[in-house]
Design a protein around this motif. Structure first.
Motif, short mmCIF file in Angstrom:
data_model
loop_
_atom_site.label_atom_id
_atom_site.label_comp_id
_atom_site.label_asym_id
_atom_site.label_seq_id
_atom_site.Cartn_x
_atom_site.Cartn_y
_atom_site.Cartn_z
N LYS A 159 -84.26 -67.07 -10.33
CA LYS A 159 -85.02 -66.91 -9.10
C LYS A 159 -84.86 -65.49 -8.56
O LYS A 159 -83.77 -64.92 -8.56
CB LYS A 159 -84.55 -67.91 -8.05
CG LYS A 159 -84.96 -69.35 -8.32
CD LYS A 159 -86.44 -69.55 -8.13
CE LYS A 159 -86.85 -70.99 -8.26
NZ LYS A 159 -88.30 -71.20 -8.10
N PHE A 160 -85.94 -64.94 -8.07
CA PHE A 160 -85.93 -63.60 -7.50
C PHE A 160 -84.98 -63.53 -6.30
O PHE A 160 -84.27 -62.55 -6.12
CB PHE A 160 -87.35 -63.23 -7.09
CG PHE A 160 -87.52 -61.82 -6.61
CD1 PHE A 160 -87.27 -60.76 -7.45
CD2 PHE A 160 -87.94 -61.55 -5.31
CE1 PHE A 160 -87.44 -59.45 -7.02
CE2 PHE A 160 -88.10 -60.25 -4.88
CZ PHE A 160 -87.85 -59.20 -5.73
N LYS A 161 -84.98 -64.60 -5.49
CA LYS A 161 -84.13 -64.61 -4.30
C LYS A 161 -82.65 -64.51 -4.67
O LYS A 161 -81.85 -63.95 -3.91
CB LYS A 161 -84.38 -65.88 -3.49
CG LYS A 161 -83.94 -67.17 -4.17
CD LYS A 161 -84.11 -68.37 -3.26
CE LYS A 161 -83.62 -69.64 -3.94
NZ LYS A 161 -83.74 -70.82 -3.06
N ASP A 162 -82.27 -65.04 -5.84
CA ASP A 162 -80.87 -64.96 -6.27
C ASP A 162 -80.59 -63.59 -6.89
O ASP A 162 -79.51 -63.02 -6.69
CB ASP A 162 -80.57 -66.06 -7.29
CG ASP A 162 -80.73 -67.45 -6.70
OD1 ASP A 162 -80.44 -67.62 -5.50
OD2 ASP A 162 -81.15 -68.37 -7.44
N TRP A 163 -81.58 -63.07 -7.61
CA TRP A 163 -81.36 -61.80 -8.28
C TRP A 163 -81.20 -60.65 -7.30
O TRP A 163 -80.38 -59.76 -7.50
CB TRP A 163 -82.54 -61.53 -9.23
CG TRP A 163 -82.43 -60.21 -9.92
CD1 TRP A 163 -81.65 -59.90 -10.99
CD2 TRP A 163 -83.11 -59.01 -9.56
NE1 TRP A 163 -81.81 -58.58 -11.33
CE2 TRP A 163 -82.70 -58.01 -10.47
CE3 TRP A 163 -84.03 -58.68 -8.57
CZ2 TRP A 163 -83.18 -56.72 -10.41
CZ3 TRP A 163 -84.52 -57.39 -8.51
CH2 TRP A 163 -84.09 -56.43 -9.42
N ILE A 164 -82.00 -60.66 -6.21
CA ILE A 164 -81.94 -59.52 -5.30
C ILE A 164 -80.59 -59.42 -4.58
O ILE A 164 -80.24 -58.36 -4.07
CB ILE A 164 -83.07 -59.56 -4.25
CG1 ILE A 164 -82.96 -60.83 -3.39
CG2 ILE A 164 -84.42 -59.46 -4.91
CD1 ILE A 164 -83.91 -60.82 -2.23
N LYS A 165 -79.85 -60.51 -4.55
CA LYS A 165 -78.53 -60.45 -3.92
C LYS A 165 -77.60 -59.51 -4.67
O LYS A 165 -76.64 -58.99 -4.10
CB LYS A 165 -77.91 -61.85 -3.87
CG LYS A 165 -78.65 -62.82 -2.96
CD LYS A 165 -78.04 -64.21 -3.02
CE LYS A 165 -78.81 -65.19 -2.15
NZ LYS A 165 -78.26 -66.56 -2.22
N THR A 166 -77.90 -59.31 -5.95
CA THR A 166 -77.06 -58.42 -6.76
C THR A 166 -77.59 -57.00 -6.80
O THR A 166 -76.97 -56.13 -7.40
CB THR A 166 -76.96 -58.96 -8.20
OG1 THR A 166 -78.26 -58.89 -8.81
CG2 THR A 166 -76.50 -60.40 -8.20
#
Length: 438
Positions: A159-166
């Motif tokens: 998910k993009f929302k999870d990836w952007i956290k990194t």
């Protein structure tokens, strides 16, 4: 490869031939290629009284409610190049060559980067800086950012929302800009999108080297040319409720019209409507759809938003307003009522239940707060798309959901587009004809 015109005809069991569910762009493309490659009879079921599906050109005021643009990278692919797998037709041609056959012409949109304006969160409170400091003036800044994001991307389907956290690149204003663009490009909440799909959408939207094209005469011109040979074979106002293989040789189509519930039998079927999974009972395509609303307002004089005077509205303007996500001004070149304002409301949800008047009041109120120099001439043209755009992309062109039953449409492809719908319909037609020939 395409079959000879006489192929498969002698192996038909049912005189009705092939059923196509949906007279949208993908279904009509499938019908076009079946007619080009065989003599098999075609019957098209359309729940509406006119063809087009999500391709919808309004006449009053003139403008596009649905799909509007094609990219140069979609129109002009050649065998062996990067996007041939995505946009090459099964007969070896590209989409531009198909358009020439159909006598459909395209024109380059503008000559400017598209779009290049974003209006950030002061839009909500309307505490705008008249100098335009709250605008992202140079869209290439976003393009540079997205290029860096793609280079860092781990090519998985997370998910993009999870990836952007990194990612340290997306925070504050940058993240707000990304959310605004994604809302307009996908019509879905950004939290629903995969990383790969989100970055594909973003890169397409802000690619400074990409060329944008429009169909001359409106997108409906393409639909008219595709549907004209089949008008006598289209069952209008016929809503399909079920498509299923009832034996190894027969596909049953159940549909409702003014005469009640009916059943017809065919040698194969292509389902292009957005509810295809439900119609076939085969939920192989596990994505849902997000609704959207399109509104067209017309003006005599060129409208401007006085509080953001530097914005070129003909190039498009994204905002982070919940209702008014995207604005675009079009010059129709008419002597009167020349200018048309299009407003896009993505992920419409509850707004689908609002009346046209309520939507108009809310949108005009927002525009007036931005300093709109004039009022629309008449009530707007409003189009609601309850089954809007699919949430996500795929490299598949179609699905074979049961024997001699295929799903196609703009749900297939890297992202929803007219090009994806065309290619999906053509490749589903090729696959079904090949199966009938066996």
């Amino acid at each position: 490869m395409p079959l000879p015109r006489s192929a498969a005809t002698g192996k038909l069991k049912n005189r009705h031939g092939i059923a196509i569910v949906g007279a949208g762009l993908s279904g009509l493309t499938a019908a076009h290629f079946i007619a080009q490659w065989s003599n098999i009879p075609i019957t098209i079921f359309e729940s509406d009284s006119h063809p087009g599906g999500r391709v919808s050109t309004s006449q009053s005021p003139p403008g596009e409610h649905g799909a509007r643009y094609l990219l140069g990278s979609e129109l002009d692919v050649t065998p062996g190049t990067k996007y041939w797998r995505d946009y090459g037709l099964p007969d070896g041609r590209n989409i531009r060559a198909l358009f020439r056959t159909l006598k459909v012409r395209v024109t380059r949109f503008g000559g400017k980067d598209w779009p290049r304006w974003c209006l950030l969160s002061p839009f909500r409170s309307m505490r705008l800086d008249p100098t335009g400091k709250n605008l992202l003036k140079d869209f290439r800044a976003a393009a540079t950012l997205i290029g860096r994001l793609q280079s860092e991307m781990n090519p998985d389907n997370g998910k993009f929302k999870d990836w952007i956290k990194t990612s340290c690149l997306l925070e504050g204003k940058s993240l707000t800009i990304i959310k605004m663009i994604l809302a307009g490009e996908s019509c879905a909440p950004w939290t629903h999108l995969s990383t790969a799909y989100a970055l594909e959408c973003l890169a397409s939207a802000v690619n400074a080297n990409e060329k944008w094209f429009q169909i001359r005469g409106g997108s409906t011109a393409l639909i008219d040319n595709l549907s004209r040979p089949f008008h006598e074979r289209i069952c209008w106002n016929s809503a399909c409720t079920r498509v299923t293989t009832v034996s190894g040789d027969t596909v049953q189509v159940t549909y409702k019209n003014s005469r009640g519930l009916n059943r017809s039998y065919f040698d194969g079927a292509i389902v292009s409507s957005s509810d295809g999974d439900a119609l076939t009972g085969q939920y192989t395509f596990r994505r849902h759809f997000h609704s959207y609303i399109s509104m067209l307002f017309e003006f005599d004089a060129k409208p401007r938003l006085l509080k953001i005077p530097t914005a070129d509205l003909c190039s498009g303007l994204y905002t982070d307003d919940r209702l008014v996500n995207y604005l675009e001004l079009e010059d129709t070149k008419r002597s009167t009522r020349r200018w048309v304002f299009r407003i896009l409301i993505p992920d419409a949800g509850k707004f689908l239940r609002w009346s046209d008047k309520d939507l108009e009041t809310r949108c005009v109120k927002t525009l007036m707060r931005l300093g709109l120099n004039g009022k629309p001439l008449n009530a707007p043209s409003v189009k609601r798309w309850a089954n809007g755009l699919p949430c996500g992309g795929t490299r598949r062109s179609y699905d074979r959901v049961s024997e001699k039953v295929y799903l196609c449409g703009d749900r297939y492809g890297r992202w929803p587009s007219m090009a994806a719908a065309i290619v999906s319909g053509a490749r589903a037609a090729e696959a079904l004809l090949s199966e009938l020939e066996k």
